[in-house]
Design a protein around this motif. Structure first.
Motif, PDB file in Angstrom:
ATOM      1  N   HIS A  14       0.818  -1.210   0.000  1.00  0.00           N
ATOM      2  CA  HIS A  14       0.000   0.000   0.000  1.00  0.00           C
ATOM      3  C   HIS A  14       0.856   1.266   0.000  1.00  0.00           C
ATOM      4  CE1 HIS A  14      -3.041   2.927   1.418  1.00  0.00           C
ATOM      5  NE2 HIS A  14      -3.802   2.215   0.610  1.00  0.00           N
ATOM      6  N   THR A  20      -7.222   1.563  -2.934  1.00  0.00           N
ATOM      7  CA  THR A  20      -8.275   1.566  -1.919  1.00  0.00           C
ATOM      8  C   THR A  20      -9.627   1.531  -2.617  1.00  0.00           C
ATOM      9  OG1 THR A  20      -8.469   3.972  -1.897  1.00  0.00           O
ATOM     10  CG2 THR A  20      -6.909   2.998  -0.335  1.00  0.00           C
ATOM     11  N   ILE A  22     -12.907   3.250  -3.860  1.00  0.00           N
ATOM     12  CA  ILE A  22     -13.075   4.607  -4.388  1.00  0.00           C
ATOM     13  C   ILE A  22     -14.324   5.195  -3.749  1.00  0.00           C
ATOM     14  CG2 ILE A  22     -13.380   6.006  -6.453  1.00  0.00           C
ATOM     15  CD1 ILE A  22     -12.019   3.758  -8.035  1.00  0.00           C
ATOM     16  N   ARG A  23     -14.134   6.196  -2.909  1.00  0.00           N
ATOM     17  CA  ARG A  23     -15.242   6.792  -2.158  1.00  0.00           C
ATOM     18  C   ARG A  23     -15.588   8.205  -2.607  1.00  0.00           C
ATOM     19  NH1 ARG A  23     -12.072   3.956   1.567  1.00  0.00           N
ATOM     20  NH2 ARG A  23     -13.171   2.199   2.494  1.00  0.00           N
ATOM     21  N   ASN A  24     -14.659   8.827  -3.366  1.00  0.00           N
ATOM     22  CA  ASN A  24     -14.890  10.208  -3.791  1.00  0.00           C
ATOM     23  C   ASN A  24     -14.069  10.492  -5.051  1.00  0.00           C
ATOM     24  OD1 ASN A  24     -12.175  10.920  -2.939  1.00  0.00           O
ATOM     25  ND2 ASN A  24     -12.969  10.894  -0.840  1.00  0.00           N
ATOM     26  N   SER A  25     -14.198  11.709  -5.569  1.00  0.00           N
ATOM     27  CA  SER A  25     -13.524  12.042  -6.825  1.00  0.00           C
ATOM     28  C   SER A  25     -12.002  12.037  -6.685  1.00  0.00           C
ATOM     29  CB  SER A  25     -14.014  13.388  -7.353  1.00  0.00           C
ATOM     30  OG  SER A  25     -13.706  14.423  -6.452  1.00  0.00           O
ATOM     31  N   GLN A  26     -11.495  12.354  -5.507  1.00  0.00           N
ATOM     32  CA  GLN A  26     -10.039  12.304  -5.301  1.00  0.00           C
ATOM     33  C   GLN A  26      -9.530  10.872  -5.392  1.00  0.00           C
ATOM     34  OE1 GLN A  26     -10.089  14.318  -1.529  1.00  0.00           O
ATOM     35  NE2 GLN A  26      -9.367  16.247  -2.432  1.00  0.00           N
ATOM     36  N   ASP A  27     -10.244   9.937  -4.755  1.00  0.00           N
ATOM     37  CA  ASP A  27      -9.880   8.517  -4.867  1.00  0.00           C
ATOM     38  C   ASP A  27      -9.955   8.064  -6.316  1.00  0.00           C
ATOM     39  OD1 ASP A  27      -9.666   8.381  -2.080  1.00  0.00           O
ATOM     40  OD2 ASP A  27     -11.610   7.390  -1.822  1.00  0.00           O
ATOM     41  N   HIS A  28     -11.001   8.513  -7.004  1.00  0.00           N
ATOM     42  CA  HIS A  28     -11.192   8.148  -8.404  1.00  0.00           C
ATOM     43  C   HIS A  28     -10.021   8.642  -9.253  1.00  0.00           C
ATOM     44  CE1 HIS A  28     -13.142   8.763 -12.449  1.00  0.00           C
ATOM     45  NE2 HIS A  28     -13.390   7.471 -12.230  1.00  0.00           N
ATOM     46  N   ARG A  30      -6.991   9.320  -8.270  1.00  0.00           N
ATOM     47  CA  ARG A  30      -5.792   8.562  -7.895  1.00  0.00           C
ATOM     48  C   ARG A  30      -5.792   7.190  -8.556  1.00  0.00           C
ATOM     49  NH1 ARG A  30      -6.608   8.085  -2.964  1.00  0.00           N
ATOM     50  NH2 ARG A  30      -7.092   5.891  -2.883  1.00  0.00           N
ATOM     51  N   MET A  31      -6.939   6.531  -8.575  1.00  0.00           N
ATOM     52  CA  MET A  31      -7.018   5.194  -9.171  1.00  0.00           C
ATOM     53  C   MET A  31      -6.857   5.255 -10.684  1.00  0.00           C
ATOM     54  SD  MET A  31      -7.110   3.179  -6.662  1.00  0.00           S
ATOM     55  CE  MET A  31      -7.745   1.613  -7.179  1.00  0.00           C
ATOM     56  N   TYR A  64     -17.197   2.305  -9.467  1.00  0.00           N
ATOM     57  CA  TYR A  64     -17.419   3.663  -9.009  1.00  0.00           C
ATOM     58  C   TYR A  64     -18.128   4.486 -10.089  1.00  0.00           C
ATOM     59  CZ  TYR A  64     -16.569   8.423  -7.385  1.00  0.00           C
ATOM     60  OH  TYR A  64     -16.729   9.732  -6.989  1.00  0.00           O
TER      61      TYR A  64
END
Length: 69
Positions: A14, A20, A22-28, A30-31, A64
């Motif tokens: 990690h 991780t 994807i819970r929000n646009s920032q996670d999206h 990053r992925m 997501y």
């Protein structure tokens, strides 16, 4: 399965590749970046060892996007 080894290795993994849910646009975002980096690595070599990781990341992104995009 040795969960203690898994926990240690997951922490190491990690740090290198922060995958991780994807819970929000920032996670999206990053992925998407991670998927692009893995894709580039797959295209530049004949080594398909990252293919299952790429599949996993793409599935997270797809799930997501079905709900949020």
């Amino acid at each position: 399965m040795d969960l203690l080894k898994l926990e240690k290795r997951w922490g190491q993994f990690h740090q290198i590749c922060p995958i991780t849910a994807i819970r929000n646009s920032q996670d999206h975002d990053r992925m998407l970046l991670i998927a692009d980096q893995i894709s580039d690595a797959l295209c530049s070599s004949n080594n398909e060892s990252l293919l299952s990781l790429f599949d996993l990341v793409c599935e997270l992104i797809h799930s997501y996007e079905l709900e949020h995009v």
